[in-house]
Every structure is written in C-alpha cells, then in structure tokens.
Write a protein that holds these residues in place. Structure first.
Motif, PDB file in Angstrom:
ATOM      1  N   HIS A  42      66.536  11.276 -33.513  1.00  0.00           N
ATOM      2  CA  HIS A  42      66.412   9.880 -33.922  1.00  0.00           C
ATOM      3  C   HIS A  42      64.943   9.503 -34.076  1.00  0.00           C
ATOM      4  O   HIS A  42      64.109   9.855 -33.248  1.00  0.00           O
ATOM      5  CB  HIS A  42      67.065   8.970 -32.870  1.00  0.00           C
ATOM      6  N   ASP A  47      65.047   3.866 -38.852  1.00  0.00           N
ATOM      7  CA  ASP A  47      65.791   2.614 -38.723  1.00  0.00           C
ATOM      8  C   ASP A  47      65.125   1.500 -39.522  1.00  0.00           C
ATOM      9  O   ASP A  47      65.795   0.702 -40.190  1.00  0.00           O
ATOM     10  CB  ASP A  47      65.877   2.200 -37.250  1.00  0.00           C
ATOM     11  N   THR A 111      72.568  10.562 -37.716  1.00  0.00           N
ATOM     12  CA  THR A 111      72.362   9.959 -36.404  1.00  0.00           C
ATOM     13  C   THR A 111      73.166   8.672 -36.260  1.00  0.00           C
ATOM     14  O   THR A 111      73.796   8.418 -35.228  1.00  0.00           O
ATOM     15  CB  THR A 111      70.863   9.662 -36.180  1.00  0.00           C
ATOM     16  N   TYR A 112      73.158   7.867 -37.319  1.00  0.00           N
ATOM     17  CA  TYR A 112      73.914   6.618 -37.309  1.00  0.00           C
ATOM     18  C   TYR A 112      75.407   6.887 -37.161  1.00  0.00           C
ATOM     19  O   TYR A 112      76.087   6.246 -36.341  1.00  0.00           O
ATOM     20  CB  TYR A 112      73.639   5.845 -38.597  1.00  0.00           C
ATOM     21  N   ASN A 114      76.922   9.274 -35.785  1.00  0.00           N
ATOM     22  CA  ASN A 114      77.265   9.770 -34.457  1.00  0.00           C
ATOM     23  C   ASN A 114      76.989   8.772 -33.337  1.00  0.00           C
ATOM     24  O   ASN A 114      77.171   9.098 -32.162  1.00  0.00           O
ATOM     25  CB  ASN A 114      76.527  11.081 -34.193  1.00  0.00           C
ATOM     26  N   SER A 115      76.555   7.565 -33.694  1.00  0.00           N
ATOM     27  CA  SER A 115      76.329   6.537 -32.678  1.00  0.00           C
ATOM     28  C   SER A 115      77.335   5.395 -32.782  1.00  0.00           C
ATOM     29  O   SER A 115      77.270   4.445 -32.015  1.00  0.00           O
ATOM     30  CB  SER A 115      74.914   5.961 -32.824  1.00  0.00           C
ATOM     31  N   LYS A 257      78.438  -2.974 -28.008  1.00  0.00           N
ATOM     32  CA  LYS A 257      77.753  -1.987 -28.848  1.00  0.00           C
ATOM     33  C   LYS A 257      77.511  -2.518 -30.258  1.00  0.00           C
ATOM     34  O   LYS A 257      76.730  -1.934 -31.016  1.00  0.00           O
ATOM     35  CB  LYS A 257      78.569  -0.695 -28.902  1.00  0.00           C
TER      36      LYS A 257
END
Length: 302
Positions: A42, A47, A111-112, A114-115, A257
């Motif tokens: 990350h 971002d 990454t996004y 998987n979050s 979240k």
C-alpha cells in the motif's frame, strides 16, 4: 434504513470489420487463467491519486441543474483494465488521464479490492469480467488477460457474441449485483470484439439507524435562493470535517469500515465552486484531520 448503491460500467473494444461467429454459449476460461498471488504494498500517494481521479471525473460529470451520482472506482477499473492492453502513445495518454502508471494503478486497485468489507450488514463487492469474441480473426493477448485476472480478479469468457452472449453477460451482471441490475445490453454490435465489465455493489446498514421520530419536514434552500419543504433526516454524529471553504461530517455504517461523508459549501459558494477547490491531496488532508466532536446534522431524506 438500509443503504444500497450499485453500478455497472462497460468498456467496449470495437474493430470495423465483419465479425461472424458460431452459435453457442460462452466458455469460462477463468480456470485456465486463474489469478496468481500478488504481493500487497500500500502506498499513500496511490490513494491521493485515485481520489484526484475521482474528483476530476465528478467535476466533468457534474450537472448544475440536477443531481449527479457516479461510481469513480467502476470507471477506474474499466479504464485500468483497458490500459493493460495499451502501449505507446495510447498507454501514455491513458496514464495521464488516470494519474499514474498502469503498474502502480494495478497495485492500487488490487490493494483496494483486498480491503473491502465483507460483513452481513456492510458489504462491498467489486467484480470484473472480460468477454472476447471467438472469431478466428481476433486473439486477445494472453499477458493482458492474465494481468487483469491477477490484479482485478477478472473472470475470462470466450463467447460467440450472438444473442446467447447477450443473455450470458446480462446474467453475469445480475448475479454480481445481487439481482438489482437485470439487464445492461440488448444486442452486441457487429464490430465489437471485447467487453470489459465492472460491477460494484454497496449494501450496508447505518451504524445508527434513522428512527421515525428523526424524520421531520423543514425548509430547504436551493442554490438559486428558492425554497421548498422536504423531509429531513436528523441525527448527531461525532465526526466533523472542515476545509477552507466548507464544512461536513461523516456518518458510519455497521462495523465502521465504511462511512457516508457530506459537505456544505461556505455561505454564498455554489457546489461547483466548492468542487473546484478540491483535489486528491486536499481531500486526503480533510479526512486525515477529522475531528471527534459532536455535530448536529440534517439531510434531505433519500
């Protein structure tokens, strides 16, 4: 009150030649093109850049005489998958629009993905697929397919691009939006050789649900100074947002979240003028400096 949002974005690749095909159902090639493991790394700048892209596409889509709703991540995924098949000037121009190199973008989206939360009362799903014609004159690049399978979890289908494929694509979309979108395409153009599809769904319940007594009517003042009576949703939250030209708040969904964020431009400033003060870096700064103070809020019911 339960919040639901969803979107479907399709990128269509066309060639201008006859594309006759055989009749038959789509063949799922995902088994042959299974996703390889990717190491997550990350980066904060990623971002900021994706936020900047989201803001820029919202500014381009914004309508001053109506409501505007977009799904920047859906657009980003469809374009990024397409960019994996570009090279030379085309790739450079796509990277300029997307704000970063294709490699960095692949890692940012991975990454996004998987979050994302996957809970009963707060679930976000990001699904991708690639459909290509079985016509003998068109053979997709294997590296292109594998990269999109690895980073975007794209399901791969070879299909005849006839009426059966129209049905298969619509069924895929229906299954990946929990049945909320039944149909997107009616026919496939003769020049189409590939579809890249993103389906994003968001299904969550407020952490603090609006009760009936919190729904009350009131006067809403529009940008042109006109007023109208609307139903307002009233609540108190503890997350205050502030920028140089506006204020706002965050209201969380179950599990904390995901959150809804709302902004109110300063007195005398239009929404468009407020949007023009924002970029990815400024938006990141605003959320990084959220203040834990009580905020009394009222929103037009939606």
């Amino acid at each position: 009150m339960k919040k639901k949002a969803l979107s479907v974005i399709l990128a269509v690749i066309l060639i201008f030649s006859s594309t006759g095909c055989n009749n038959g159902a789509a063949r799922n090639m995902s088994g042959q093109m299974g996703a390889n493991p990717v190491q997550i790394h990350h980066e904060k700048e990623g971002d900021i850049l994706t936020n900047h892209f989201a803001l820029e596409i919202f500014k381009k889509s914004f309508k001053e005489d109506g409501n505007t709703i977009i799904s920047p991540m859906s657009v980003l995924c469809a374009l990024a998958m397409t960019a994996n098949g570009a090279k030379g000037d085309t790739q450079a121009q796509m990277e300029e629009v997307l704000g970063m190199s294709v490699d960095r973008l692949n890692h940012a989206v991975y990454t996004y993905r998987n979050s994302l939360p996957d809970e009963e009362k707060c679930k976000v799903t990001l699904s991708n697929s690639i459909w290509f014609t079985e016509h003998v004159r068109f053979t997709p690049n294997e590296k292109f397919l594998q990269t999109n399978a690895d980073y975007y979890g794209a399901e791969i289908y070879e299909a005849p691009f006839d009426s059966s494929t129209v049905k298969d694509i619509n069924n895929w979309i229906k299954n990946n939006t929990n049945g909320m979108i039944q149909q997107v395409i009616n026919e496939i153009p003769a020049s189409a050789v590939m579809y890249l599809i993103n389906a994003l769904t968001f299904d969550a319940e407020w952490a603090q649900i609006y009760e009936n007594y919190q729904i009350q009517d009131g006067i809403f003042t529009m940008e042109d100074g006109m007023t109208k009576y609307v139903d307002y949703m009233h609540s108190q939250v503890n997350y205050y947002l502030e920028s140089e030209h506006g204020t706002g708040f965050m209201k969380h969904y179950k599990g904390a979240k995901c959150a809804f964020a709302a902004f109110l431009p300063e007195e005398g400033m239009t929404v468009k003028e407020f949007l023009d003060t924002l970029d990815g870096e400024e938006l990141a700064r605003i959320f990084a400096n959220v203040q834990n103070v009580p905020v009394v809020t009222q929103l037009p019911k939606f």
